[in-house]
Design a protein around this motif. Sequence first.
Motif, PDB file in Angstrom:
ATOM      1  N   ASN A   7       0.844  -1.186   0.000  1.00 58.87           N
ATOM      2  CA  ASN A   7       0.000   0.000   0.000  1.00 58.87           C
ATOM      3  C   ASN A   7       0.883   1.241   0.000  1.00 58.87           C
ATOM      4  O   ASN A   7       2.075   1.156  -0.298  1.00 58.87           O
ATOM      5  CB  ASN A   7      -1.009  -0.031   1.162  1.00 58.87           C
ATOM      6  N   ASN A  34      -9.962  -1.998   8.197  1.00 59.97           N
ATOM      7  CA  ASN A  34     -10.064  -0.794   7.358  1.00 59.97           C
ATOM      8  C   ASN A  34      -9.913   0.494   8.161  1.00 59.97           C
ATOM      9  O   ASN A  34     -10.468   1.537   7.808  1.00 59.97           O
ATOM     10  CB  ASN A  34     -11.386  -0.779   6.578  1.00 59.97           C
ATOM     11  N   PHE A  84      -9.910   4.433   6.973  1.00 62.04           N
ATOM     12  CA  PHE A  84     -10.556   4.630   5.674  1.00 62.04           C
ATOM     13  C   PHE A  84     -12.079   4.671   5.775  1.00 62.04           C
ATOM     14  O   PHE A  84     -12.759   4.819   4.774  1.00 62.04           O
ATOM     15  CB  PHE A  84     -10.095   3.557   4.686  1.00 62.04           C
ATOM     16  N   ASP A 133      -9.675  -1.625   2.298  1.00 57.53           N
ATOM     17  CA  ASP A 133      -9.941  -0.189   2.490  1.00 57.53           C
ATOM     18  C   ASP A 133     -11.020   0.334   1.553  1.00 57.53           C
ATOM     19  O   ASP A 133     -10.896   1.434   0.996  1.00 57.53           O
ATOM     20  CB  ASP A 133      -8.646   0.630   2.354  1.00 57.53           C
ATOM     21  N   ILE A 137     -12.440  -0.458  -1.541  1.00 62.43           N
ATOM     22  CA  ILE A 137     -12.164  -0.108  -2.936  1.00 62.43           C
ATOM     23  C   ILE A 137     -13.458   0.179  -3.697  1.00 62.43           C
ATOM     24  O   ILE A 137     -13.609   1.224  -4.339  1.00 62.43           O
ATOM     25  CB  ILE A 137     -11.376  -1.237  -3.641  1.00 62.43           C
ATOM     26  N   SER A 187      -9.720   1.697  -7.191  1.00 61.44           N
ATOM     27  CA  SER A 187      -9.586   2.848  -6.304  1.00 61.44           C
ATOM     28  C   SER A 187      -9.296   4.124  -7.090  1.00 61.44           C
ATOM     29  O   SER A 187      -8.471   4.129  -8.009  1.00 61.44           O
ATOM     30  CB  SER A 187      -8.453   2.612  -5.306  1.00 61.44           C
ATOM     31  N   SER A 200      -8.015   3.809  -1.045  1.00 64.81           N
ATOM     32  CA  SER A 200      -7.225   2.581  -0.994  1.00 64.81           C
ATOM     33  C   SER A 200      -6.075   2.640  -1.997  1.00 64.81           C
ATOM     34  O   SER A 200      -6.236   3.131  -3.115  1.00 64.81           O
ATOM     35  CB  SER A 200      -8.119   1.380  -1.318  1.00 64.81           C
ATOM     36  N   TRP A 255      -3.975  -0.316  -2.349  1.00 61.48           N
ATOM     37  CA  TRP A 255      -3.447  -1.679  -2.329  1.00 61.48           C
ATOM     38  C   TRP A 255      -3.117  -2.183  -3.739  1.00 61.48           C
ATOM     39  O   TRP A 255      -3.908  -2.060  -4.665  1.00 61.48           O
ATOM     40  CB  TRP A 255      -4.434  -2.637  -1.670  1.00 61.48           C
TER      41      TRP A 255
END
Length: 683
Positions: A64, A150, A153, A344, A346, A638, A652, A654
């Motif tokens: 991330n 999460n 977020f 998080d 998405i 995201s 997010s 990731w």
Amino acid sequence: MAAAGRARGSRGMEAAAGSCRAQLPAWWGLLLAVLAAGSCQGNSVERKIYIPLNKTAPCVRLLNATHQIGCQSSISGDTGVIHVVEKEEDLNWVLVDGPHPPYMILLNGNLFNRRVMLQLKGTSRVSGLAVAISKPSPPQGFSPGLKCPNDGFGVYSKDYGPQFAHCNKTVWNPVGSGLSYEDFDFPIFLLEDANETQVIKQCYQDHNVPHDGSGPEYPLCAMQLFSHMHAVTSTVTCMRRSSLQSTFSINPEVVCDPLLDYNVWSTLQPINSSGKVDPKKEVIIVATRIDSHSFFWNIAPGAESAVSSFVTHLAAAEALHKASDVHLLQRNIMFTFFQGETFDYIGSSRMVYDMEKDKFPLRLDNIHSFVELNQVALRNDSILWMHTDPVSRMNESVEVQVRNLLDVLSNSSVGANVTLQEAGYSQPLPPSSFQRFLRARHIPGVVLTDHKTAFQNRYYQSMYDTPENIRMQYPEGLSPEETLEYVTDTAKSLAEVATVVARALYRLAGGANNTSVIQADPKTVSRMLYGFLIKMNNSWFQSIIKPDIKGILGDVPQHYVAVSSPVNTTYLVQYVLANLTGTVVNLTKEECLNPEKTPSSEKELYEYAWVQGSLEPNSTSRVPYCVRSTVHLSKALSPAFELRQWGSTEYSTWTESRWKEIHARIFLVASKELEVIITLSED
């Protein structure tokens, strides 16, 4: 699930078979025959024999904005002498006493916990790990996820309900060890097949068991794990590197990919999916997530964390569509299935972003209220908890609307085997997609769960969140077709929840008729639970999908979001929703595939799909047909990647590392020197 730069295959890790060794144990020769053995070669240097482990799942690297997590091997794979660890005392041999480091550990699944793993992480005497699944599931629970999923977020922060931020008020996942979010510099594989686990144990018993405290003599049984990852450090680093490669290289080497997929959505009354809904038209959003996760790549059964809720959601959608007056309802209802929420939020953050940027048919202004189904399969005493946001409820107009929402839900449960209770005014929202909408606007909403405070689910985001976790039980001796149709108690329970939700939505949308006719079908729920949790490749799923995607129907379902899309779960939610809420229309294949050529198709309002249909009796031929529905896909990528804000703290970030090959194998090695030669010879 192929992607450039990856050698993923069918998750059976490929391996080579080498030359034959004289006077091997009888079990070894038998295994060699069973597992596709190699040929005898008189190679005087190697004189080795490899046995591939074909049913394994690796831990891979994710990244991330700030760091990397997961596992990897060295570039040529890692090798070590096998040591079986059944109890914690066995670790002493690996960490202190054993004379043949580094060791490859075969770890009992009950010992796969944070305390043990951090011990192994801190030593150079371990070269890798193979984890045996614990059966039954660990009674104390096991969740490698975070205690506060999460975190950072959702809606709560120093600027919004700071008393609730970082799970200060409620620790939602108390058994969460955070193990999935650690970074390991050695490979870790899951052994999915008990027979392969037994083969490794037998090899260990024959060659590696210490005698009277002294080390065994060569030849020794060794293991080699390959899982080298291309990306390092963070998403910022890997995306910048990939971007530079794409700009300046003829053959760019991409090292990581954003986690992405599609959200699935549909509406009760058709809308123009390429236009904009009238600003005055109110829409109720019903939402669930459809993805899960575990420590190991693409092992994400998600029975309680995802499947229980999205199956209930699908059943509620079907029940509502059967009501006779839905086309007359004052408000529309949008059924929304979010992908990538584990990472998080998405999917939900992307939909909010698109609504704000006028890239979606609805705007945030159109949203009348929000109902989310979270984990709902493990109810105690039939209680379903209603969670609301105490911060937005301090606004008087929001409070009035939330109160109405709660009252309608409670009244809809009268006569049903579901008791709705409020979690409490001072209780924050659990981790939920609704939080991303609240970040943008004070929307009246409720999140329905089977837990008042901490999760009931003791296996959140783990390989043990299986059908057994939600108490799915079948009589012995049923055929696959009988199992598909068998109505379990779990299916009956979730159908009751779906009935209450459907009736409440009908009332919220302005429906005035008697709601007793709105009833979710337990048989439909049974089929969905079987298909999404036990066997995707079943007769019902086969009949409702398009012929060109029949290859998605693997055996054991997994619900990881991944990087190549749509994933199997997304496709199947899309086609199940179309099957349950759509209409069979009398169009030819040509007309169905090209509806724009048919004047009456109203292509701007509907999607059309030519599906396989069921098998004809006593035949291998199918009876295909055309389905018209309001089911659509929208991006679940995201916004951070659209905006090239790879270090974003708003969205997010990731990504998943790319890799070249992943496989696992065992072999006998005659000496320490030969072990090194064997490893180097594979470079």
